[in-house]
Motif scaffolding. Sequence first.
Motif, short mmCIF file in Angstrom:
data_model
loop_
_atom_site.label_atom_id
_atom_site.label_comp_id
_atom_site.label_asym_id
_atom_site.label_seq_id
_atom_site.Cartn_x
_atom_site.Cartn_y
_atom_site.Cartn_z
N GLU A 188 47.50 61.20 -98.70
CA GLU A 188 46.85 61.55 -99.96
C GLU A 188 47.29 62.93 -100.44
O GLU A 188 47.50 63.15 -101.64
N THR A 189 47.45 63.85 -99.51
CA THR A 189 47.91 65.20 -99.88
C THR A 189 49.30 65.16 -100.50
O THR A 189 49.56 65.77 -101.55
N ILE A 190 50.21 64.41 -99.86
CA ILE A 190 51.58 64.33 -100.37
C ILE A 190 51.61 63.54 -101.68
O ILE A 190 52.37 63.87 -102.60
N ALA A 191 50.79 62.49 -101.79
CA ALA A 191 50.74 61.71 -103.03
C ALA A 191 50.23 62.57 -104.19
O ALA A 191 50.73 62.46 -105.32
N ARG A 192 49.25 63.41 -103.89
CA ARG A 192 48.74 64.32 -104.93
C ARG A 192 49.82 65.30 -105.35
O ARG A 192 49.96 65.64 -106.53
N GLN A 193 50.60 65.75 -104.37
CA GLN A 193 51.71 66.65 -104.67
C GLN A 193 52.76 65.95 -105.55
O GLN A 193 53.31 66.55 -106.48
N LEU A 194 53.02 64.66 -105.26
CA LEU A 194 53.99 63.91 -106.05
C LEU A 194 53.50 63.73 -107.48
O LEU A 194 54.28 63.87 -108.44
N ARG A 195 52.22 63.43 -107.63
CA ARG A 195 51.67 63.28 -108.99
C ARG A 195 51.76 64.60 -109.76
O ARG A 195 52.05 64.62 -110.96
N ALA A 196 51.54 65.70 -109.05
CA ALA A 196 51.64 67.01 -109.70
C ALA A 196 53.08 67.30 -110.13
O ALA A 196 53.32 67.87 -111.20
N CYS A 197 54.04 66.86 -109.30
CA CYS A 197 55.45 67.05 -109.67
C CYS A 197 55.79 66.27 -110.93
O CYS A 197 56.52 66.76 -111.81
N LYS A 198 55.28 65.04 -111.04
CA LYS A 198 55.54 64.24 -112.22
C LYS A 198 54.89 64.86 -113.45
O LYS A 198 55.49 64.89 -114.54
N ALA A 199 53.67 65.35 -113.27
CA ALA A 199 52.98 65.98 -114.39
C ALA A 199 53.70 67.25 -114.82
O ALA A 199 53.81 67.56 -116.01
N GLN A 200 54.22 67.99 -113.84
CA GLN A 200 54.97 69.21 -114.14
C GLN A 200 56.23 68.89 -114.94
O GLN A 200 56.59 69.60 -115.88
N ALA A 201 56.90 67.78 -114.57
CA ALA A 201 58.12 67.40 -115.28
C ALA A 201 57.82 67.05 -116.73
O ALA A 201 58.61 67.34 -117.64
N LEU A 202 56.66 66.42 -116.96
CA LEU A 202 56.29 66.05 -118.33
C LEU A 202 55.89 67.27 -119.15
O LEU A 202 56.21 67.37 -120.33
N SER A 203 55.18 68.20 -118.50
CA SER A 203 54.71 69.40 -119.23
C SER A 203 55.73 70.52 -119.23
O SER A 203 55.53 71.54 -119.88
N ARG A 204 56.80 70.34 -118.42
CA ARG A 204 57.88 71.32 -118.31
C ARG A 204 57.39 72.68 -117.81
O ARG A 204 57.91 73.72 -118.17
N LYS A 205 56.39 72.65 -116.93
CA LYS A 205 55.95 73.89 -116.29
C LYS A 205 56.86 74.19 -115.12
O LYS A 205 57.42 73.30 -114.50
N LYS A 206 56.96 75.47 -114.79
CA LYS A 206 57.85 75.87 -113.71
C LYS A 206 57.15 75.94 -112.36
O LYS A 206 57.79 75.96 -111.32
#
Length: 726
Positions: free
Chosen positions: A199-217
């Motif tokens: 769950e920790t890694i899956a949450r990290q993966l979701r955050a990475c996808k969200a970051q790619a969409l929002s273009r945050k660094k």
Amino acid sequence: MEASSSSTSSPPPPPPPSIPASSAWADASPLLDAACRDLQDGELIHGENFSLFGAMSALEIMDPKMDCGIEKSGYYSIDEAIEDGIAPVPLSLDRTLDIQRTLDVMDHLFSCEATWHKGHTLAQTVFTCIYLMRMERTSSHAILNSFCRILRATCYAVVSVVSTARTHEEEDLFTMSFGLPLRDEGDEKCLSILNSVEETIARQLRACKAQALSRKKTLEGLESLQDNPDLEEDYCRALLCRLRFRKHFYHVVTCLRKPHGRGLELARKHVASCLTELSLMLNSRDFLRSQSNNTQQQGDEICTTASGVRPVGFDASLNSRLLSPAPPRAVKLLSWSDAIRYFEKLLHDLDIICSSPLDPVLENVLHFVVQFQKSVPDLVPRAFLQTLLVQDGKLYGRDLSCDVISRALSLPDIIGDKEFQMNEFVVQLGQLVINLLKILCTNTAWQRRKLGKSLQDWSTISIQLEFALKREFGETRNVLPHENMCMRVSKQLLVWTQEHTYWVAYRFLILGFELDLYSPSEYCMVYWYMYVVLMKLIEQMQLRILASNENSRRKGKKKKDHSKDSSRDTAFPSSCLLLQCYVLLSEGLSMMLAALRNESNSFQLPSIFNSEQERFIQHFDLLQKARLPEHITYYSFRESASHASIADLTKYNFFKEIHKITPSLRGSFASEPEKLAEIRQIEQVAEHNRIALNIISQVGAGDPSLRVSFEFTHHPHFAVAVVKRS
């Protein structure tokens, strides 16, 4: 060869120092040095009492294949290896490198597990991992700890299943743990620990996808797995598919162990999930290879990791002293790609087991197991199949063997009847049925060997039943309308027993083809014996079906419908017609080979080691001892084969007769793809042999330019004649 007593090329060595009388030990180095200087290649120093027999049980010191004390790594204990830094925790102070090395450890363990499944020891495969040997050291590394914990729990569950099924007799080393830590108090929590990490890694993966969409660094509120933000998503995916595969595979193992087949449906869902995660693991290889140090990569055929880098934390020789006092086995680990393929096949085999309808009809159960064995499953799926079929001495753990037999006799009225259950013959037959199911779950070589041994038991009880029936009711074998229930049950039990005796005999014969036990010069006698056994099998099958129809007619059918029913019941089912095709194939091939032997002297291989009669006895001795069939000897075969000719074979073309039967079989088995494929194989063998027979007839079997060979191109047990002109 003894060493020369003297040497002309060098002066004699000085005599070794004498052993002090007060001491039990002496330095033998000077003696060994002198021997090394004097001995040539192939020479040996030995005492007067030395013999070749003694050499058979001797161990050669300093030979890695003979001396288990040889240590390639130089580590004499796990603690020494840990102190030397071979298994660091964390795996690297560089967080990115730590994740890379963690993935390499996971992949190498994956290859080790597949190699263990193929028959090697746990000590030389999975437990070459120091992290598994000292699990407490990984408590600070959540990913590695959760992975190792669930892997260990899975290994323990698999060992339990194989030990219960006793299929480990094929490979005794599979279940030996050699005192290794296969269980721990915290292992029952392995799933919850893994779920938390996942769950920790899956949450990290979701955050990475969200970051790619929002273009945050940067990732807000979450700690990254490693230091390179551009690689975070790919590393998360690589870790997740491996952790999820371990979770789903553990679920498959635990669900398949549930009694009465209650977990089959859920296990099948987890099998599908495992296959999905395997494909994702395979997809991650390109990324992991791109991130590894190219100078450290191994070849694809030997590398045990997706990245191609040798993992840390493993030592193959640490457990060598735990092995039995025998020469250590050379272990070549499966490559990571081969391990992927192994697990794909394993999961497909387990999926077939999960699709079992749990049919209580014995004929359907036997057909299911035989079809399953056609895919040549490995040890683990065969163990799971056996534990599903036989639980507590019952079919699926719920159906008593006596009820299985009564159902096979088409006598549902006696299911649960105490007198029938306690009958001596029924008890013995029930044990034979359970034993037969276990035998059919072993590998091909063991299966044939055990089937051959069980033939004596089947034949003995058949003879005892026949004697008891004659003693009680006389010589009548057919089922009569006026006979009582006891007589009818006894006769049907005898017919059923003899039918299965010949079924076992036929299975025993065809497995010889799968094991390549027959040479082309022996095909004639083998097909002849198969023909004789199949004729007896059909005879008993028809008697059983007639008795079953008689039982059905007794149940509430009106007398005015008797004649109509009788005419309908004489039409035997498709199973008999399918068996008739194999009878025609066996007879046709045996007569074709016999005719070729008689007219062209081919397929006769004189041997200085044994005669044809001796080979006949070697192949069919177990059948002969069981008198299957009675009055069948080598001389019966010789008499039958001596009259065969191509001209007679052409007049009554056995292969052509098959094409008259198969159209009706296609209609009967229209909804069964496996049967349709089997019929197609029969048609191909029959058609090719029919054409070959016509060519031989036209050219003449005695033509010296004619070359006939037999190949198994269309069927694993029935050959196709290939005719060529030289």
